[in-house]
Motif scaffolding. Structure first.
Motif, short mmCIF file in Angstrom:
data_model
loop_
_atom_site.label_atom_id
_atom_site.label_comp_id
_atom_site.label_asym_id
_atom_site.label_seq_id
_atom_site.Cartn_x
_atom_site.Cartn_y
_atom_site.Cartn_z
N SER A 1 0.81 -1.14 0.11
CA SER A 1 0.14 0.04 0.05
C SER A 1 0.93 1.23 0.08
O SER A 1 0.72 2.21 -0.50
CB SER A 1 -1.08 0.06 1.21
N GLY A 2 1.80 1.11 0.53
CA GLY A 2 2.98 2.22 0.64
C GLY A 2 3.64 2.72 -0.65
O GLY A 2 3.92 3.71 -0.82
N LEU A 3 3.88 1.58 -1.55
CA LEU A 3 4.20 1.75 -2.76
C LEU A 3 3.12 2.21 -3.66
O LEU A 3 3.60 3.02 -4.65
CB LEU A 3 4.80 0.51 -3.56
N LEU A 4 2.00 2.07 -3.32
CA LEU A 4 0.80 2.32 -4.28
C LEU A 4 0.53 3.90 -4.03
O LEU A 4 0.18 4.52 -4.90
CB LEU A 4 -0.24 1.48 -4.29
N LEU A 5 0.26 4.08 -2.77
CA LEU A 5 0.06 5.40 -2.23
C LEU A 5 0.40 5.46 -0.85
O LEU A 5 0.08 5.24 0.10
CB LEU A 5 -1.41 5.55 -2.25
N PRO A 6 1.45 6.47 -0.65
CA PRO A 6 2.32 6.51 0.50
C PRO A 6 1.38 7.42 1.78
O PRO A 6 1.60 6.79 2.78
CB PRO A 6 3.57 7.49 0.22
N TYR A 7 0.29 8.01 1.40
CA TYR A 7 -0.22 8.61 2.52
C TYR A 7 -1.36 7.65 3.17
O TYR A 7 -1.35 7.93 4.22
CB TYR A 7 -1.43 9.66 1.70
N ILE A 8 -1.59 6.60 2.61
CA ILE A 8 -2.28 5.49 3.30
C ILE A 8 -1.43 4.80 4.25
O ILE A 8 -2.18 4.02 5.12
CB ILE A 8 -3.19 4.86 2.23
N THR A 9 -0.32 4.69 4.06
CA THR A 9 0.53 3.77 5.00
C THR A 9 0.53 4.07 6.34
O THR A 9 0.50 3.23 7.36
CB THR A 9 2.13 3.71 4.23
N LEU A 10 0.78 5.29 6.74
CA LEU A 10 0.93 5.92 8.07
C LEU A 10 -0.50 5.68 8.67
O LEU A 10 -0.46 4.95 10.04
CB LEU A 10 1.06 7.37 8.03
N PRO A 11 -1.45 5.94 8.51
CA PRO A 11 -2.96 5.61 9.19
C PRO A 11 -3.20 4.09 9.19
O PRO A 11 -3.61 3.74 10.36
CB PRO A 11 -4.00 5.95 8.26
N THR A 12 -2.85 3.39 8.24
CA THR A 12 -2.82 1.96 8.47
C THR A 12 -1.87 1.40 9.31
O THR A 12 -2.26 0.42 10.38
CB THR A 12 -2.52 1.25 6.89
N PHE A 13 -0.75 1.83 9.37
CA PHE A 13 0.20 1.40 10.29
C PHE A 13 -0.09 1.79 11.66
O PHE A 13 -0.10 0.95 12.52
CB PHE A 13 1.63 2.21 10.10
N ILE A 14 -0.64 2.97 11.65
CA ILE A 14 -1.24 3.32 13.19
C ILE A 14 -2.38 2.52 13.72
O ILE A 14 -2.48 1.92 14.93
CB ILE A 14 -1.70 4.88 13.41
N ILE A 15 -3.30 1.98 12.94
CA ILE A 15 -4.45 1.09 13.20
C ILE A 15 -3.75 -0.49 13.56
O ILE A 15 -4.12 -0.89 14.34
CB ILE A 15 -5.42 1.08 12.06
N ASN A 16 -2.70 -0.76 12.84
CA ASN A 16 -2.20 -2.10 13.01
C ASN A 16 -1.37 -2.01 14.47
O ASN A 16 -1.42 -2.79 15.10
CB ASN A 16 -1.16 -2.54 11.87
N LEU A 17 -0.63 -0.67 14.65
CA LEU A 17 0.02 -0.69 15.92
C LEU A 17 -0.92 -0.72 17.09
O LEU A 17 -0.59 -1.40 18.21
CB LEU A 17 1.02 0.51 15.75
N LEU A 18 -1.92 0.11 16.93
CA LEU A 18 -2.82 0.03 18.23
C LEU A 18 -3.47 -1.42 18.29
O LEU A 18 -3.65 -1.84 19.56
CB LEU A 18 -4.17 1.03 17.91
N TYR A 19 -3.63 -1.96 17.37
CA TYR A 19 -4.50 -3.46 17.36
C TYR A 19 -3.21 -4.35 18.02
O TYR A 19 -3.58 -5.17 18.91
CB TYR A 19 -4.65 -3.94 16.16
N ILE A 20 -1.88 -4.30 17.48
CA ILE A 20 -0.97 -5.02 18.14
C ILE A 20 -0.88 -4.62 19.56
O ILE A 20 -0.52 -5.62 20.56
CB ILE A 20 0.28 -4.61 17.32
#
Length: 193
Positions: free
Chosen positions: A137-156
């Motif tokens: 997703s970061g290769l395709l659209l960098p702006y979406i990577t950070l919010p997705t990472f934060i969601i995953n991080l919170l879930y972790i």
């Protein structure tokens, strides 16, 4: 320079479409429309699956998906001045604002699919696959990577036992692939203007 700016769209998607067009002698337009259609279907399917992981039963999943699909958030308020000046006939059901069909119809939603798949794999505690889809997703659209990472991080941090190890696992591959966008940004100050 146009290829280095993620505001213009997904460069890897456009390069793939151009290469496929050159290889098959098919115009870029039908290939682009097909990719848009396919990415829209994949976006809806992955969203439906994600909603299924977050709801208790199939009936709840279906109801939530319908609400998710048809709601426009605050978009109707954005359309209100248009309705008042041009009448109700100017209101578009699909274009009422920020609903999912607006994304499917107007924006190459293919970058959102790996982002949603990353969240799905994080919920299923498959950190490696989650990391791979996050990097894609970061290769395709960098702006979406950070919010997705934060969601995953919170879930972790809320659900995993080995939080630090899984956070590192989640970070390595996306950090490496982010260099594709970071290096051109650092080399050309126009992107920071």
């Amino acid at each position: 320079s146009i290829f280095l700016n993620p505001n213009n769209g997904h460069i890897y998607t456009f390069i793939s479409i151009a290469l496929l067009s050159a290889a098959t002698d098919i115009s870029i337009v039908p290939i682009y429309v097909f990719v848009l259609f396919l990415s829209g279907i994949l976006l809806l399917l992955s969203s439906y699956h994600l909603i299924g992981l977050l709801t208790k039963n199939k009936k709840e999943q279906d109801i939530c998906f319908i609400i998710f699909s048809l709601s426009a958030g605050l978009g109707i308020f954005l359309q209100l001045p248009n309705i008042l000046t041009n009448g109700i006939g100017s209101l578009s059901f699909i274009g009422m604002g920020t609903n999912i069909y607006r994304t499917v119809g107007l924006y190459p939603s293919i970058a959102l699919v790996p982002s949603i798949l990353s969240i799905i794999f994080a919920i299923k505690q498959r950190v490696f696959y989650s990391s791979i889809f996050l990097a894609l997703s970061g290769l395709l659209l960098p702006y979406i990577t950070l919010p997705t990472f934060i969601i995953n991080l919170l879930y972790i941090y809320l659900n995993y036992k080995n939080r630090i190890i899984n956070t590192v696992k989640m970070s390595i591959i996306p950090a490496a692939t982010s260099l594709v966008w970071i290096i051109p940004y650092m080399q050309n100050s126009i992107f920071f203007a």
